[in-house]
Design an enzyme around this catalytic site. Structure first.
Site, PDB file in Angstrom:
ATOM      1  N   PHE A 125       2.309   8.316  -1.505  1.00  0.00           N
ATOM      2  CA  PHE A 125       1.564   7.113  -1.151  1.00  0.00           C
ATOM      3  C   PHE A 125       0.091   7.261  -1.482  1.00  0.00           C
ATOM      4  O   PHE A 125      -0.638   6.313  -1.401  1.00  0.00           O
ATOM      5  CB  PHE A 125       1.735   6.792   0.337  1.00  0.00           C
ATOM      6  CG  PHE A 125       3.178   6.738   0.757  1.00  0.00           C
ATOM      7  CD1 PHE A 125       4.107   6.051  -0.003  1.00  0.00           C
ATOM      8  CD2 PHE A 125       3.621   7.414   1.885  1.00  0.00           C
ATOM      9  CE1 PHE A 125       5.435   6.003   0.355  1.00  0.00           C
ATOM     10  CE2 PHE A 125       4.952   7.367   2.262  1.00  0.00           C
ATOM     11  CZ  PHE A 125       5.854   6.667   1.497  1.00  0.00           C
TER      12      PHE A 125
ATOM     13  N   TRP B 190       0.826  -1.209   0.000  1.00  0.00           N
ATOM     14  CA  TRP B 190       0.000   0.000   0.000  1.00  0.00           C
ATOM     15  C   TRP B 190       0.859   1.257   0.000  1.00  0.00           C
ATOM     16  O   TRP B 190       0.517   2.254  -0.630  1.00  0.00           O
ATOM     17  CB  TRP B 190      -0.913   0.005   1.233  1.00  0.00           C
ATOM     18  CG  TRP B 190      -1.798   1.212   1.341  1.00  0.00           C
ATOM     19  CD1 TRP B 190      -3.062   1.364   0.842  1.00  0.00           C
ATOM     20  CD2 TRP B 190      -1.491   2.449   1.996  1.00  0.00           C
ATOM     21  NE1 TRP B 190      -3.551   2.605   1.140  1.00  0.00           N
ATOM     22  CE2 TRP B 190      -2.611   3.302   1.851  1.00  0.00           C
ATOM     23  CE3 TRP B 190      -0.377   2.928   2.691  1.00  0.00           C
ATOM     24  CZ2 TRP B 190      -2.644   4.588   2.375  1.00  0.00           C
ATOM     25  CZ3 TRP B 190      -0.409   4.221   3.209  1.00  0.00           C
ATOM     26  CH2 TRP B 190      -1.537   5.021   3.045  1.00  0.00           C
ATOM     27  N   HIS B 191       1.994   1.204   0.684  1.00  0.00           N
ATOM     28  CA  HIS B 191       2.836   2.384   0.808  1.00  0.00           C
ATOM     29  C   HIS B 191       3.565   2.746  -0.481  1.00  0.00           C
ATOM     30  O   HIS B 191       3.991   3.889  -0.643  1.00  0.00           O
ATOM     31  CB  HIS B 191       3.851   2.201   1.943  1.00  0.00           C
ATOM     32  CG  HIS B 191       3.277   2.479   3.295  1.00  0.00           C
ATOM     33  ND1 HIS B 191       2.566   1.547   4.011  1.00  0.00           N
ATOM     34  CD2 HIS B 191       3.283   3.604   4.060  1.00  0.00           C
ATOM     35  CE1 HIS B 191       2.177   2.068   5.159  1.00  0.00           C
ATOM     36  NE2 HIS B 191       2.591   3.316   5.218  1.00  0.00           N
ATOM     37  N   GLY B 192       3.718   1.809  -1.374  1.00  0.00           N
ATOM     38  CA  GLY B 192       4.400   2.167  -2.613  1.00  0.00           C
ATOM     39  C   GLY B 192       4.641   0.977  -3.506  1.00  0.00           C
ATOM     40  O   GLY B 192       4.718  -0.171  -3.060  1.00  0.00           O
TER      41      GLY B 192
END
Length: 468
Positions: free
Chosen positions: A468, A319-321
């Site tokens: 993000f 999800w963060h990248g």
């Protein structure tokens, strides 16, 4: 546009508030919806189409799911199509290049990848609209019949860019009936100024130190310089994100909404498990409620619980990248939380608190190395320098320069990472009412002036969670 910019602070924000307060109660959601679309279009005018599509698409899905609540097959089809389309949009814009790059690497191909700008806040508002559809499907909330109110919920500019992730049930009542009192507005303004100060005065300044260390070749870093640098980054990302979350909460209060808390002093934790209960709380709650528990949580035995934890932390990292370093970062914490659940927590609870605290901070700092460096080899090399395995010396003149010139900044950062400033302020106000009545406004005016002065005179003002 970010909150910590002069154009927002002294142009957009005052105009938006005036327009909002001057509008009649029946039009406030419409005004908020339009203001939020303008805010979003300021940075990404093309991608406003995607946001409007997501809003209309999930509004229709929610209404139809609610309408056909006794038609199981129709409801399920509507639910599945909503989840697939939302994930497809997020996946295309955020992970398209990542997937193609990995296909090229695995199969030795040369498929061209067209770089697509990432729509601002897409990870946050996608999770927000998905949570709404899921809750309607599960019968936790009734579908919102007013598309303007629903649009205001999805696009609401205070928490659009970087959260916190707000569930529809959190603000359902406020969408239709909210009131802003003078005290509530003042509380929101205080929150906003505190967040602005954390972002501008602490995160930006200590981030400059991290930039200097990060751009230094690994073979020129000393052990203490490497530790100093990653500690600086730990403070930067905390005050950056916590400050932005506080600004979002403050803005929310000023227009009548209460957003959930997103941070609870994570750096005073005595275990990794405790740290993640205090860091990015709204994201952790989202994954727990919509992924971990539906998978079975801890109800089906230890093996399935470990599988569920692995899935959640893999997705948290992703999800963060769109990069393997984020996946590794997520799995790294998933592994450590698993070890704590299995046996480590009982030892941490039985040892001296300082030992548990040092253990936690070391684990967190190593994790930030994986988070920050795109290439695994560079991250491992940096960690090696931290622990002296690269034949690095302990310190040099550069290390001493960094420590002496940033000593006060580190002390203030440590202090502001704890509950002590808040408790001290509350105690001073509680013990001396006149001091609170006079000193509090002066204190916040000083913070606002200092933050503005910094923004006028400095060009370094990144916002880490934009990506993000």
């Amino acid at each position: 546009m970010v909150f910590s910019s002069l154009i927002f602070l002294y142009v957009f924000f005052p105009l938006a508030l005036c327009l909002y307060y001057l509008s009649p109660k029946t039009l406030k959601n419409f005004v908020l919806f339009v203001i939020s679309l303008i805010f979003y279009a300021w940075g990404e005018p093309v991608y406003i189409v995607i946001m409007i599509f997501s809003t209309v698409f999930d509004y229709i899905n929610g209404v139809l799911i609610d309408k056909y609540k006794n038609k199981k097959i129709i409801r399920k089809v509507l639910f599945i199509q909503s989840i697939i389309i939302n994930l497809a949009i997020l996946g295309f814009f955020k992970y398209y290049g990542f997937v193609v790059d990995n296909i090229n690497t695995i199969f030795h191909l040369d498929i061209e990848v067209e770089t697509l700008p990432l729509p601002i806040g897409i990870s946050f508002y996608t999770f927000q609209t998905m949570s709404y559809v899921i809750d309607v499907y599960l019968g936790k909330v009734r579908a919102e019949k007013n598309i303007i109110a629903f649009g205001a919920y999805i696009t609401m500019f205070p928490q659009l860019v970087a959260g916190p992730i707000v569930k529809y049930s959190d603000i359902e009542q406020s969408l239709h009936d909210r009131k802003v009192t003078f005290d509530r507005f003042g509380e929101g303004m205080e929150l906003f100024i505190r967040g602005l100060a954390l972002k501008v005065l602490l995160a930006n300044n200590i981030g400059l130190l991290w930039v200097s260390v990060k751009t230094t070749p690994l073979d020129e870093l000393t052990i203490l310089t490497a530790w100093t640098g990653i500690i600086a980054f730990a403070f930067q990302i905390y005050f950056d994100f916590r400050g932005y979350s506080a600004m979002a909460q403050g803005l929310g209060k000023m227009i009548g909404f209460d957003f959930p808390e997103n941070f609870n002093y994570p750096y005073i934790s005595k275990s990794v498990t405790e740290f993640w209960r205090g860091w990015h709380i709204s994201l952790g709650s989202w994954f727990r409620e919509y992924v971990y528990i539906p998978l079975g949580g801890n109800r089906a035995g230890i093996l399935q619980q470990l599988r569920n934890l692995f899935i959640v932390w893999f997705l948290t990292g992703l999800w963060h990248g769109a990069s393997w370093n984020f996946v590794i970062w997520g799995l790294y914490f998933g592994l450590l939380i698993t070890l704590e659940k299995v046996f480590l927590l009982k030892y941490l609870k039985g040892c001296f608190p300082i030992i548990a605290h040092v253990y936690t901070l070391c684990i967190i700092l190593i994790g930030w190395v994986f988070f920050e460096f795109d290439h695994l080899s560079v991250a491992i090399g940096y960690i090696g320098t931290m622990f002296g395995v690269n034949q690095s010396i302990l310190l040099d003149n550069t290390t001493l320069y960094y420590l002496t010139t940033n000593c006060l900044l580190f002390i203030i950062s440590v202090f502001c990472s704890t509950p002590f400033p808040k408790r001290l302020l509350e105690q001073m106000i509680g013990n001396t009412k006149w001091l609170g009545a006079i000193g509090t406004p002066i204190f916040y005016v000083i913070l606002a002036v200092l933050s503005t002065a910094y923004l006028v005179n400095d060009t370094y003002n990144p916002f880490l969670y934009f990506r993000f």
